[in-house]
Scaffold this motif. Structure first.
Motif, mmCIF file in Angstrom:
data_model
loop_
_atom_site.group_PDB
_atom_site.id
_atom_site.type_symbol
_atom_site.label_atom_id
_atom_site.label_comp_id
_atom_site.label_asym_id
_atom_site.label_seq_id
_atom_site.Cartn_x
_atom_site.Cartn_y
_atom_site.Cartn_z
ATOM 1 N N MET A 341 1.241 -1.417 -0.023
ATOM 2 C CA MET A 341 0.234 -0.167 -0.111
ATOM 3 C C MET A 341 1.030 1.172 0.166
ATOM 4 N N PHE A 342 2.028 1.154 0.985
ATOM 5 C CA PHE A 342 2.758 1.968 0.936
ATOM 6 C C PHE A 342 4.240 2.198 0.147
ATOM 7 N N TYR A 359 3.246 10.161 7.665
ATOM 8 C CA TYR A 359 2.127 11.185 7.191
ATOM 9 C C TYR A 359 2.077 11.790 5.548
ATOM 10 N N LYS A 360 0.799 11.494 5.115
ATOM 11 C CA LYS A 360 1.250 12.587 3.954
ATOM 12 C C LYS A 360 0.006 13.279 3.683
ATOM 13 N N GLU A 361 -0.213 14.790 3.870
ATOM 14 C CA GLU A 361 -1.387 15.596 3.682
ATOM 15 C C GLU A 361 -2.227 15.036 2.317
ATOM 16 N N GLU A 362 -1.228 15.049 1.473
ATOM 17 C CA GLU A 362 -2.030 14.596 0.030
ATOM 18 C C GLU A 362 -1.950 12.737 -0.062
ATOM 19 N N GLU A 363 -2.900 11.955 0.366
ATOM 20 C CA GLU A 363 -3.219 10.840 0.311
ATOM 21 C C GLU A 363 -4.080 10.042 0.778
ATOM 22 N N PHE A 364 -4.684 9.481 -0.134
ATOM 23 C CA PHE A 364 -6.195 8.739 0.324
ATOM 24 C C PHE A 364 -7.203 9.017 0.489
ATOM 25 N N THR A 367 -10.670 8.399 1.078
ATOM 26 C CA THR A 367 -11.182 7.857 2.154
ATOM 27 C C THR A 367 -11.996 8.678 2.860
ATOM 28 N N GLY A 368 -12.653 8.653 3.777
ATOM 29 C CA GLY A 368 -12.530 9.957 4.650
ATOM 30 C C GLY A 368 -14.163 10.465 4.250
ATOM 31 N N GLU A 369 -14.113 10.740 3.215
ATOM 32 C CA GLU A 369 -14.807 12.162 2.456
ATOM 33 C C GLU A 369 -16.657 11.112 2.398
ATOM 34 N N TYR B 80 -4.800 12.841 10.165
ATOM 35 C CA TYR B 80 -3.500 12.504 9.084
ATOM 36 C C TYR B 80 -3.330 10.924 9.748
ATOM 37 N N ARG B 83 -6.293 8.394 9.782
ATOM 38 C CA ARG B 83 -6.161 8.087 8.657
ATOM 39 C C ARG B 83 -5.602 6.831 7.791
ATOM 40 N N ARG B 84 -4.339 8.081 8.393
ATOM 41 C CA ARG B 84 -3.154 5.865 8.335
ATOM 42 C C ARG B 84 -3.523 4.776 8.398
ATOM 43 N N ASN B 91 -6.746 -2.191 5.962
ATOM 44 C CA ASN B 91 -6.389 -3.266 4.808
ATOM 45 C C ASN B 91 -5.994 -4.713 5.093
ATOM 46 N N LEU B 105 -13.980 4.740 8.595
ATOM 47 C CA LEU B 105 -13.909 6.622 9.021
ATOM 48 C C LEU B 105 -14.774 7.554 7.696
ATOM 49 N N TRP B 106 -14.900 9.033 8.281
ATOM 50 C CA TRP B 106 -15.766 9.399 7.801
ATOM 51 C C TRP B 106 -14.697 10.879 8.592
ATOM 52 N N TRP B 107 -15.201 12.457 7.323
ATOM 53 C CA TRP B 107 -14.317 13.436 8.156
ATOM 54 C C TRP B 107 -16.015 13.745 8.211
#
Lengths: 374, 141, 413
Positions: A341-342, A359-364, A367-369, B80, B83-84, B91, B105-107
């Motif tokens: 995955m990474f 972490y990266k600010e822009e990734e996945f 997810t969550g949206e 962040y 999320r990871r 996974n 997971l939801w924002w």
């Protein structure tokens, strides 16, 4: 093409000679390698300072009593050795050591890393069953042909990372017909070349990846794919997971043997995970019965969530399991999935952060949206 | 509907965004399913994957992690990490063939009360379709 | 308690005979079902077969249908029962009346843990049974069918059998302590006091040709239980006692030979080192040991972590230093910590990935050290742990040997 030190002796003898040179010339204050314990085949990693003791060293012995990365971590946890140490360890052990260094559990300073193109190791049972001595000659025949020896650990058979990335020197142990006459040590880094200066032997050119190693990689990849396939057929799903761990004693030997599991007091041994009386009462009421001590599957899944992203598939966990649970197969499969995955390969680069620590600010971004109608 | 049909969903909500959003949904009289049992954390970064695992293994029909939108975390970076951690747990579930649709997971920001309502209702339906968590009856875990 | 009972080493002379037409296991599980139905207990702790696998796990059960998969005397010892029981009371007494059905060595381990304040025995009734021994775990995992068949045969005839675990073959404490040579404890506990007996109820399997079981109350709790179930102990236990006595005598002889052999085998440092040549220092033995309850073992702690300089110093002394460090220190240290409470259950040897005879070594040493204190781990709840007790006049031979009058060990002056 790299420079390599060629010694006109058999692979193990030649390597011993080189290690002796390092000690005698005081280029190294000690050698860290496998050493015979008795005549029956038992070996242990040893910190060897005396050339006499070095005579019993068997650095390429196909047995892994402990993961050398774990041993080196305990050696360098509390400081840096003041004299250089030449350590001979397998690629997965080296990668485990790098993962531990990333977690501030060891240091690379003053360690000369000598690894090898690895034909795998035998399970510890081969020693206790008395089969190891008979298997040794077969092992080297397979190594010469860069074939997968049928007796090695399951994780070794499907390991594609058998060529070390961060070693200062690599002993060519695969795909060479004359391993009993020649010892070739590739000098991967400047440090490696420094240590090899004035060593007995001649400098030649050598390729670390050859046609043979490429073929072996293909074969190992096939084994890996088959392992994943078999798992998806028979081992996947909740019921299958419960059956896999049916015999689990909760001894946590797998975690103790694992190089990545470095915590002195594991979370799952601590008070936080112990059941209070009310938990027993509520589960008794809810289910009519519960397995005791509680938390068998929880321990394994939890351990997975903690370390599988750094799993180097060394196979120590399966070897020490008293009830033959294929822990390493399971953790390797989950580990590979997480690492994929990474785009992460544990131990390939000491500067690379472990995915679970960053972490990266822009990734996945999906997810969550919430994606339904607004 | 029969209370026995209502799944038990544990929701870990971060204080600054999702819990406030849930609160707003309540005061706005939006319809929220009674399946959600809320556990409030300061930040979604506080949610240990072991919490989600423990709830699932104890028989929760669903587990929700909620936090602020990326970039809006009250503590800058917590979400962040959340999320990871969620992505890795998801996974693990997927690879092992466990019911990955029971976790999510939801924002949800402090003003997004309608999103909270939609997300909880839809997740409850999703979990209902999966049926009760078989781990509720499982002795040998 | 009548006087004859006191003289007999606290062995009750009457029990309740139950038929075992469908086998001993069924007879026991039926009895347990009855006790659940009549609300003598709210839950039972017993080994249960895990789904359709060949594994057994301890289950605390309330639902009596689970007893259909239970096996009170499985062919192997998986998790040591004392350890399983202690996990129930780590944070306080269990809030239900529980019957724990375990092998005698597991009961004894539980009693030791009770003395070490690691188990709260309130609300817990300990039920033991005659134990023929257990089969080695590794052999069972390799071939469960074959192992089960051998075990069934052993249960039928209760004969000596080399396939059993080595420490089981020499175990003379497989039943209630009837006809064991008396060795009164140094501490003033009355080992004949039935209220401090380890088991509350004992299920006799010997002497009935496997067609009967004997429910033998070993404490007031046990008697109460039988009375509540209308199973008043009125039947003679003569057959059971004589068979148990016969086997105890055989085992005691075997144990003497065993101890002689092992003490010679590990005598002196070089022999001891050789015994642990293959040790990986994985600490599995410590982890499965019921007596080793420390959350963080001393030998895993920060105290034993060294700096590279210290590693070098030790390596340079002898020319080489084995990794992981301190294998012998771990074993000898663990021995010094727990061997006085070692119940010879054999869990350590089953867990060793290198098949080192840990249990046999620790049993041989344990027997010698426990003997000095007239101590038998787990036989009695009131008997103090040797290191938690002293007499003002004892062991003078270690103080001033030449001036000491020779006294038998343990005899107060």
């Amino acid at each position: 093409m790299s420079n390599a030190l060629k010694i006109n002796k058999g692979i193990e003898e030649g390597l011993r000679d080189f290690l002796e040179f390092l000690l005698k010339s005081e280029k190294a204050g000690a050698v860290f390698a496998l050493k015979k314990m008795n005549g029956k085949g038992a070996v242990s990693y040893s910190l060897i300072t005396d050339t006499d003791e070095l005579k019993d060293a068997v650095p390429l012995y196909p047995l892994m009593p402990v993961n050398a990365g774990k041993a080196l971590s305990s050696f360098t946890l509390e400081g840096v050795p003041e004299k250089p140490v030449a350590a001979v360890l397998r690629p997965c052990e080296l990668r485990a050591f790098i993962e531990l260094v990333k977690r501030a559990q060891g240091s690379l300073d003053n360690i000369l890393l000598i690894s090898l193109t690895c034909g795998g190791v035998y399970p510890l049972k081969s020693l206790t069953d008395g089969n190891l001595k008979k298997l040794l000659s077969q092992y080297w025949e397979s190594a010469k042909k860069a074939d997968i020896d049928p007796g090695i650990r399951d994780t070794c058979q499907s390991c594609e990372n058998f060529i070390p990335q961060l070693a200062d020197m690599t002993v060519v142990s695969l795909g060479k017909k004359d391993l009993d006459k020649e010892c070739t040590i590739i000098l991967n880094t400047k440090k490696g070349e420094e240590y090899a200066r004035e060593a007995p032997g001649s400098i030649v050119s050598e390729e670390i990846e050859t046609a043979e190693t490429k073929k072996l990689k293909e074969k190992r990849k096939e084994k890996n794919e088959k392992m994943v396939e078999d798992f998806q057929k028979d081992g996947s799903g909740l019921k299958a997971l419960i059956k896999t761990f049916a015999a689990c004693l909760g001894c946590h030997g797998c975690s103790q043997a694992c190089p990545i599991c470095y915590c002195m007091l594991c979370d799952f041994d601590s008070k936080t995970q112990e059941y209070k009386p009310v938990s027993f009462s509520s589960e008794l009421k809810q289910k009519g019965g519960l397995r005791v001590p509680p938390g068998t599957i929880y321990f394994h899944l939890g351990r997975m969530s903690h370390m599988a992203v750094s799993c180097v598939s060394c196979g120590m966990c399966s070897d020490v399991c008293p009830v033959n649970i294929p822990v390493s197969t399971l953790f390797s499969i989950v580990g590979a999935s997480l690492q994929g995955m990474f785009d992460y390969i544990p131990g390939r680069d000491v500067e690379e952060t472990v995915p679970s620590g960053t972490y990266k600010e822009e990734e996945f971004v999906e997810t969550g949206e919430y994606s339904g109608s607004g | 509907m029969n209370n026995n049909d209502m799944p038990k969903i544990i929701g870990f909500l971060c204080t600054w965004c999702s819990y406030t959003g849930a609160d707003l949904a309540g005061t706005s009289r939006l319809r929220i399913p009674s399946s959600i049992r809320v556990i409030r954390t300061m930040c979604s970064g506080r949610i240990d994957p072991l919490f989600v695992l423990k709830c699932y293994l104890k028989g929760a029909d669903g587990v929700m992690m909620m936090g602020c939108h990326p970039g809006d975390c009250h503590y800058q970076k917590g979400n962040y990490n959340a999320r990871r951690r969620y992505v890795m747990l998801h996974n693990i579930f997927k690879t092992l063939g466990l019911e990955k649709d029971r976790i999510g997971l939801w924002w949800v920001s402090a003003s997004e009360a309608p999103i909270y309502a939609k997300v909880t209702n839809e997740f409850t339906q999703q979990v209902k379709r999966l049926g009760p968590n078989p781990l509720r009856e499982e002795i040998f875990i | 308690m009548n006087s004859t009972q006191k003289d007999k080493n606290a062995i009750p002379d009457k029990g309740k005979t139950l038929p075992a037409k469908e086998g001993v296991n069924k007879a026991i599980t039926d009895f347990l079902k009855q006790s659940l139905e009549k609300k003598c207990f709210e839950a039972i702790l017993v080994p249960v077969k895990v789904l359709d696998t060949e594994s057994y796990a301890w289950v605390l059960l309330k639902d009596e249908s689970i007893l259909d998969q239970a096996d009170p005397l499985p062919p192997v010892m998986t998790v040591q029962g004392g350890r399983a029981l202690s996990s129930l009371t780590k944070h306080g007494e269990i809030k239900h009346k529980v019957a724990a059905v375990m092998r005698p060595c597991e009961i004894r381990a539980a009693v030791e843990l009770f003395k070490l304040k690691q188990i709260n025995l309130d609300n817990i009734t300990l039920i033991s049974m005659d134990c023929p021994g257990a089969m080695p775990l590794s052999g069972y995992m390799a071939d469960p069918e074959k192992t089960k068949n051998t075990f069934t045969k052993i249960m039928e005839k209760w004969e000596e059998n080399d396939s059993l675990r080595p420490v089981c073959q020499i175990c003379q404490r497989f039943s209630l302590p009837s006809h064991l040579p008396p060795s009164p404890p140094l501490s003033s506990a009355d080992q004949n006091d039935p209220d401090s007996s380890a088991s509350d109820l004992h299920i006799g399997l010997l002497g009935g040709d496997m067609k009967q079981i004997f429910l033998i109350p070993a404490s007031a709790k046990g008697t109460e239980l039988l009375e509540k179930l209308d199973l008043s102990p009125q039947d003679s236990l003569k057959n059971w006692e004589s068979k148990v006595k016969e086997i105890i005598e055989k085992k005691i002889k075997k144990r003497e030979t065993f101890n002689k052999k092992w003490l010679a085998e590990i005598k002196g440092m070089s022999k001891f080192i050789e015994a642990f040549d293959e040790c990986l220092n994985c600490h599995n033995c410590m982890r499965v040991c019921p007596i080793c309850y420390c959350q963080q073992c001393y030998f895993d702690s920060q105290t034993l972590k060294l700096t590279p300089d210290e590693y070098f110093q030790r390596a340079e002394k002898r020319g080489a230093l084995r990794f992981p460090l301190d294998t012998l220190f771990f074993h000898l240290g663990r021995m010094s910590h727990m061997v006085l409470s070692c119940v010879s259950c054999g869990a350590c040897e089953d867990a060793c990935p290198m098949s080192i005879p840990v249990a046999q070594i620790f049993t041989a040493v344990g027997d010698q050290t426990q003997k000095d204190f007239n101590y038998v781990p787990g036989r009695n709840k009131e008997e103090s742990l040797p290191l938690q007790f002293y007499l003002e006049d004892e062991f003078c031979e270690v103080e001033v040997p030449s001036e000491c009058e020779e006294t038998a060990i343990g005899e107060a002056k």
